[in-house]
Design a protein around this motif. Structure first.
Motif, PDB file in Angstrom:
ATOM      1  N   ASP A   9     -23.215 -96.055 -64.189  1.00 25.62           N
ATOM      2  CA  ASP A   9     -22.911 -94.837 -63.440  1.00 25.62           C
ATOM      3  C   ASP A   9     -21.571 -94.936 -62.721  1.00 25.62           C
ATOM      4  O   ASP A   9     -20.802 -93.967 -62.691  1.00 25.62           O
ATOM      5  CB  ASP A   9     -24.025 -94.542 -62.432  1.00 25.62           C
ATOM      6  CG  ASP A   9     -25.334 -94.171 -63.108  1.00 25.62           C
ATOM      7  OD1 ASP A   9     -25.301 -93.656 -64.248  1.00 25.62           O
ATOM      8  OD2 ASP A   9     -26.399 -94.394 -62.494  1.00 25.62           O
ATOM      9  N   GLN A  31     -20.573 -87.110 -71.343  1.00 19.74           N
ATOM     10  CA  GLN A  31     -21.809 -87.736 -70.866  1.00 19.74           C
ATOM     11  C   GLN A  31     -22.764 -88.051 -72.005  1.00 19.74           C
ATOM     12  O   GLN A  31     -23.468 -89.048 -71.959  1.00 19.74           O
ATOM     13  CB  GLN A  31     -22.508 -86.841 -69.843  1.00 19.74           C
ATOM     14  CG  GLN A  31     -21.869 -86.900 -68.482  1.00 19.74           C
ATOM     15  CD  GLN A  31     -22.548 -85.986 -67.489  1.00 19.74           C
ATOM     16  OE1 GLN A  31     -23.222 -85.033 -67.858  1.00 19.74           O
ATOM     17  NE2 GLN A  31     -22.354 -86.272 -66.227  1.00 19.74           N
ATOM     18  N   THR A  32     -22.781 -87.227 -73.027  1.00 23.40           N
ATOM     19  CA  THR A  32     -23.682 -87.469 -74.153  1.00 23.40           C
ATOM     20  C   THR A  32     -23.333 -88.780 -74.848  1.00 23.40           C
ATOM     21  O   THR A  32     -24.207 -89.625 -75.065  1.00 23.40           O
ATOM     22  CB  THR A  32     -23.622 -86.300 -75.151  1.00 23.40           C
ATOM     23  OG1 THR A  32     -24.016 -85.108 -74.476  1.00 23.40           O
ATOM     24  CG2 THR A  32     -24.525 -86.549 -76.339  1.00 23.40           C
ATOM     25  N   ARG A  35     -24.158 -91.707 -72.512  1.00 25.34           N
ATOM     26  CA  ARG A  35     -25.601 -92.024 -72.499  1.00 25.34           C
ATOM     27  C   ARG A  35     -26.007 -92.718 -73.797  1.00 25.34           C
ATOM     28  O   ARG A  35     -26.819 -93.636 -73.780  1.00 25.34           O
ATOM     29  CB  ARG A  35     -26.420 -90.765 -72.267  1.00 25.34           C
ATOM     30  CG  ARG A  35     -26.448 -90.321 -70.817  1.00 25.34           C
ATOM     31  CD  ARG A  35     -27.489 -89.247 -70.587  1.00 25.34           C
ATOM     32  NE  ARG A  35     -27.223 -88.048 -71.353  1.00 25.34           N
ATOM     33  CZ  ARG A  35     -26.560 -86.996 -70.898  1.00 25.34           C
ATOM     34  NH1 ARG A  35     -26.089 -86.990 -69.681  1.00 25.34           N
ATOM     35  NH2 ARG A  35     -26.371 -85.946 -71.658  1.00 25.34           N
ATOM     36  N   ARG A  38     -24.894 -96.296 -73.543  1.00 21.40           N
ATOM     37  CA  ARG A  38     -25.765 -97.005 -72.592  1.00 21.40           C
ATOM     38  C   ARG A  38     -27.104 -97.358 -73.251  1.00 21.40           C
ATOM     39  O   ARG A  38     -27.604 -98.468 -73.116  1.00 21.40           O
ATOM     40  CB  ARG A  38     -25.967 -96.128 -71.365  1.00 21.40           C
ATOM     41  CG  ARG A  38     -26.698 -96.787 -70.250  1.00 21.40           C
ATOM     42  CD  ARG A  38     -26.751 -95.854 -69.066  1.00 21.40           C
ATOM     43  NE  ARG A  38     -27.416 -96.490 -67.954  1.00 21.40           N
ATOM     44  CZ  ARG A  38     -27.489 -95.986 -66.751  1.00 21.40           C
ATOM     45  NH1 ARG A  38     -26.920 -94.835 -66.485  1.00 21.40           N
ATOM     46  NH2 ARG A  38     -28.125 -96.621 -65.791  1.00 21.40           N
ATOM     47  N   ARG A  39     -27.680 -96.413 -73.973  1.00 23.52           N
ATOM     48  CA  ARG A  39     -28.950 -96.635 -74.677  1.00 23.52           C
ATOM     49  C   ARG A  39     -28.784 -97.696 -75.752  1.00 23.52           C
ATOM     50  O   ARG A  39     -29.577 -98.631 -75.859  1.00 23.52           O
ATOM     51  CB  ARG A  39     -29.436 -95.327 -75.306  1.00 23.52           C
ATOM     52  CG  ARG A  39     -30.687 -95.463 -76.164  1.00 23.52           C
ATOM     53  CD  ARG A  39     -30.883 -94.262 -77.081  1.00 23.52           C
ATOM     54  NE  ARG A  39     -29.726 -93.934 -77.901  1.00 23.52           N
ATOM     55  CZ  ARG A  39     -29.381 -94.563 -79.023  1.00 23.52           C
ATOM     56  NH1 ARG A  39     -30.096 -95.572 -79.464  1.00 23.52           N
ATOM     57  NH2 ARG A  39     -28.316 -94.193 -79.711  1.00 23.52           N
TER      58      ARG A  39
END
Length: 75
Positions: A9, A31-32, A35, A38-39
């Motif tokens: 973040d 952001q997509t 994310r 990150r995943r």
């Protein structure tokens, strides 16, 4: 996990705030992918962005490519 390393973040917020008045659509669209990275990193045992290695990024791009390929020039 090193508590001194910046979190996902915090890194995203730094990128977002780096350019004054960055357009909201640019931030939301980014952001997509953020994310997704990150995943993907978590699946591969990487918990902090400072632990991301070039090999992981290469694997991430290979994983992402089929989902974002544009089938024609017009698209």
């Amino acid at each position: 996990m090193d508590p001194d390393l910046p979190t996902w973040d915090k890194v995203f917020a730094t990128w977002r705030d780096y350019v004054d008045n960055r357009r909201t659509p640019t931030t939301l669209a980014s952001q997509t992918a953020w994310r997704d990275l990150r995943r993907f990193a978590a699946i591969h045992g990487v918990e902090m962005p400072g632990e991301v290695a070039p090999e992981l990024m290469t694997a991430f791009v290979q994983d992402m490519r089929p989902r974002i390929e544009v089938p024609t020039l017009n698209e």
